[in-house]
Design a protein around this motif. Structure first.
Motif, mmCIF file in Angstrom:
data_model
loop_
_atom_site.group_PDB
_atom_site.id
_atom_site.type_symbol
_atom_site.label_atom_id
_atom_site.label_comp_id
_atom_site.label_asym_id
_atom_site.label_seq_id
_atom_site.Cartn_x
_atom_site.Cartn_y
_atom_site.Cartn_z
ATOM 1 N N ARG A 11 -33.473 -11.242 -67.455
ATOM 2 C CA ARG A 11 -32.243 -11.888 -67.912
ATOM 3 C C ARG A 11 -32.584 -13.321 -68.302
ATOM 4 N N PRO A 12 -33.110 -13.525 -69.500
ATOM 5 C CA PRO A 12 -33.451 -14.893 -69.917
ATOM 6 C C PRO A 12 -32.269 -15.848 -69.853
ATOM 7 N N ASP A 13 -31.057 -15.360 -70.134
ATOM 8 C CA ASP A 13 -29.888 -16.238 -70.064
ATOM 9 C C ASP A 13 -29.649 -16.714 -68.634
ATOM 10 N N ARG A 14 -29.753 -15.811 -67.668
ATOM 11 C CA ARG A 14 -29.561 -16.168 -66.270
ATOM 12 C C ARG A 14 -30.675 -17.102 -65.788
ATOM 13 N N GLU A 15 -31.915 -16.798 -66.140
ATOM 14 C CA GLU A 15 -33.026 -17.656 -65.750
ATOM 15 C C GLU A 15 -32.848 -19.056 -66.316
ATOM 16 N N GLN A 16 -32.401 -19.133 -67.564
ATOM 17 C CA GLN A 16 -32.182 -20.431 -68.197
ATOM 18 C C GLN A 16 -31.108 -21.225 -67.465
ATOM 19 N N SER A 17 -30.008 -20.573 -67.106
ATOM 20 C CA SER A 17 -28.922 -21.289 -66.438
ATOM 21 C C SER A 17 -29.339 -21.766 -65.045
ATOM 22 N N VAL A 18 -30.098 -20.925 -64.328
ATOM 23 C CA VAL A 18 -30.585 -21.325 -63.001
ATOM 24 C C VAL A 18 -31.521 -22.521 -63.119
ATOM 25 N N LEU A 19 -32.465 -22.450 -64.046
ATOM 26 C CA LEU A 19 -33.432 -23.523 -64.207
ATOM 27 C C LEU A 19 -32.750 -24.816 -64.643
ATOM 28 N N ASP A 20 -31.843 -24.722 -65.604
ATOM 29 C CA ASP A 20 -31.142 -25.921 -66.074
ATOM 30 C C ASP A 20 -30.358 -26.573 -64.946
ATOM 31 N N ARG A 21 -29.747 -25.749 -64.105
ATOM 32 C CA ARG A 21 -28.926 -26.289 -63.023
ATOM 33 C C ARG A 21 -29.760 -27.028 -61.983
ATOM 34 N N VAL A 22 -30.861 -26.418 -61.545
ATOM 35 C CA VAL A 22 -31.653 -27.057 -60.494
ATOM 36 C C VAL A 22 -32.411 -28.273 -61.030
ATOM 37 N N VAL A 23 -32.895 -28.198 -62.267
ATOM 38 C CA VAL A 23 -33.612 -29.351 -62.835
ATOM 39 C C VAL A 23 -32.662 -30.523 -63.024
ATOM 40 N N ALA A 24 -31.429 -30.246 -63.423
ATOM 41 C CA ALA A 24 -30.451 -31.324 -63.612
ATOM 42 C C ALA A 24 -30.134 -32.023 -62.292
ATOM 43 N N GLN A 25 -30.223 -31.296 -61.181
ATOM 44 C CA GLN A 25 -29.930 -31.897 -59.878
ATOM 45 C C GLN A 25 -31.116 -32.663 -59.307
ATOM 46 N N ALA A 26 -32.309 -32.392 -59.817
ATOM 47 C CA ALA A 26 -33.507 -33.023 -59.272
ATOM 48 C C ALA A 26 -33.612 -34.479 -59.722
ATOM 49 N N ALA A 27 -34.277 -35.289 -58.901
ATOM 50 C CA ALA A 27 -34.564 -36.662 -59.304
ATOM 51 C C ALA A 27 -35.473 -36.648 -60.529
ATOM 52 N N PRO A 28 -35.315 -37.581 -61.449
ATOM 53 C CA PRO A 28 -36.115 -37.569 -62.683
ATOM 54 C C PRO A 28 -37.617 -37.441 -62.444
ATOM 55 N N ASP A 29 -38.128 -38.117 -61.433
ATOM 56 C CA ASP A 29 -39.573 -38.061 -61.167
ATOM 57 C C ASP A 29 -40.017 -36.704 -60.632
ATOM 58 N N ASN A 30 -39.070 -35.894 -60.179
ATOM 59 C CA ASN A 30 -39.416 -34.602 -59.583
ATOM 60 C C ASN A 30 -39.167 -33.416 -60.511
ATOM 61 N N ARG A 31 -38.623 -33.646 -61.689
ATOM 62 C CA ARG A 31 -38.158 -32.535 -62.518
ATOM 63 C C ARG A 31 -39.284 -31.626 -62.984
ATOM 64 N N GLU A 32 -40.423 -32.187 -63.320
ATOM 65 C CA GLU A 32 -41.545 -31.342 -63.747
ATOM 66 C C GLU A 32 -41.993 -30.437 -62.604
ATOM 67 N N ALA A 33 -42.086 -31.010 -61.398
ATOM 68 C CA ALA A 33 -42.488 -30.219 -60.235
ATOM 69 C C ALA A 33 -41.446 -29.160 -59.905
ATOM 70 N N VAL A 34 -40.173 -29.521 -60.005
ATOM 71 C CA VAL A 34 -39.095 -28.573 -59.698
ATOM 72 C C VAL A 34 -39.111 -27.413 -60.686
#
Length: 252
Positions: free
Chosen positions: A66-89
């Motif tokens: 489900r690429p749409d679901r994977e995209q929404s999950v990834l976008d949500r968690v990366v948006a919540q991460a601190a900018p310096d941590n986004r690549e790692a997240v």
């Protein structure tokens, strides 16, 4: 009173420096967090296995992706991460999602990239995680035939001397492009039997006749490859899969 038989494990407090005490406390905190992360990860794996059997999971001839679901999950968690941590997240969550998918059956990936194969493999590994079973494809047509039979995903290089992508408008109509690797302008595309309703939101992949001159549709396009009057390109226009525009998938 009998003598104490307990053995002292840690040095006496007087022998421990404040720095050592602080380091020991930090390590203990990490151990506690590791235990919590493990428990949560194993819960997530168990739920992911149940999702594979749920009614909203793709069924029939489509892969359980489900690429749409994977995209929404990834976008949500990366948006919540601190900018310096986004690549790692992002890297961590790709692995988490990949192992969750593996509970529904390991994703099988065939990679064809005669130029810079390591780059294509690295992009595919980042996308599907270490849980994916990745192998080299001997040629793009063999990889497409394998993917069309529903065995897994084909990751194929573009601008590599073989216009395999034209076949997505012809003999490989059951396949959809659902991701791209190599940066803003992809150098490889992922294709598979994906439920069209599960395609990611993002740029649409077009295959049209007319080369760089276009087909008169008026869509703004970013060219990726051309061959004998055929053009592979991306557009931000929300065109539907198939149809006169020649949309064969999407890249999130």
């Amino acid at each position: 009173m009998p003598p104490c038989t307990l053995q002292q494990v840690w040095p006496a407090p007087l022998d421990v420096s404040p720095e050592q005490m602080a380091l020991a406390a930090l390590r203990h905190e990490i151990d506690v967090l590791d235990d919590q992360l493990l428990a949560l990860f194993e819960r997530r794996l168990a739920i992911a296995a149940r999702v594979g059997k749920a009614k909203d999971a793709p069924s029939g001839p489509h892969l359980k992706l489900r690429p749409d679901r994977e995209q929404s999950v990834l976008d949500r968690v990366v948006a919540q991460a601190a900018p310096d941590n986004r690549e790692a997240v992002e890297s961590l969550w790709r692995q988490i999602v990949g192992w969750g998918l593996a509970r529904q059956g390991r994703v099988q990936v065939r990679v064809w990239s005669p130029v810079e194969p390591t780059r294509a493999f690295d992009g595919a590994r980042l996308r599907f995680g270490d849980a994916a079973d990745m192998k080299v494809a001997r040629d793009p047509q063999a990889a497409l035939a394998w993917a069309a039979e529903g065995h897994g995903v084909a990751v194929l290089a573009i601008n590599a001397g073989d216009p395999w992508w034209i076949g997505l408008r012809r003999e490989w109509g059951s396949l959809c492009v659902f991701d791209g690797f190599g940066g803003e302008t992809p150098t490889a595309l992922a294709v598979g039997r994906i439920d069209p309703a599960a395609l990611p939101g993002g740029r649409r992949v077009l295959i049209t006749a007319g080369g760089d001159a276009g087909d008169g549709s008026g869509l703004r396009r970013c060219g990726l490859d051309t061959h004998h009057g055929w053009s592979l390109s991306l557009t931000d226009a929300p065109v539907s899969l198939g149809g006169d525009e020649g949309c064969v998938g999407a890249i999130g």
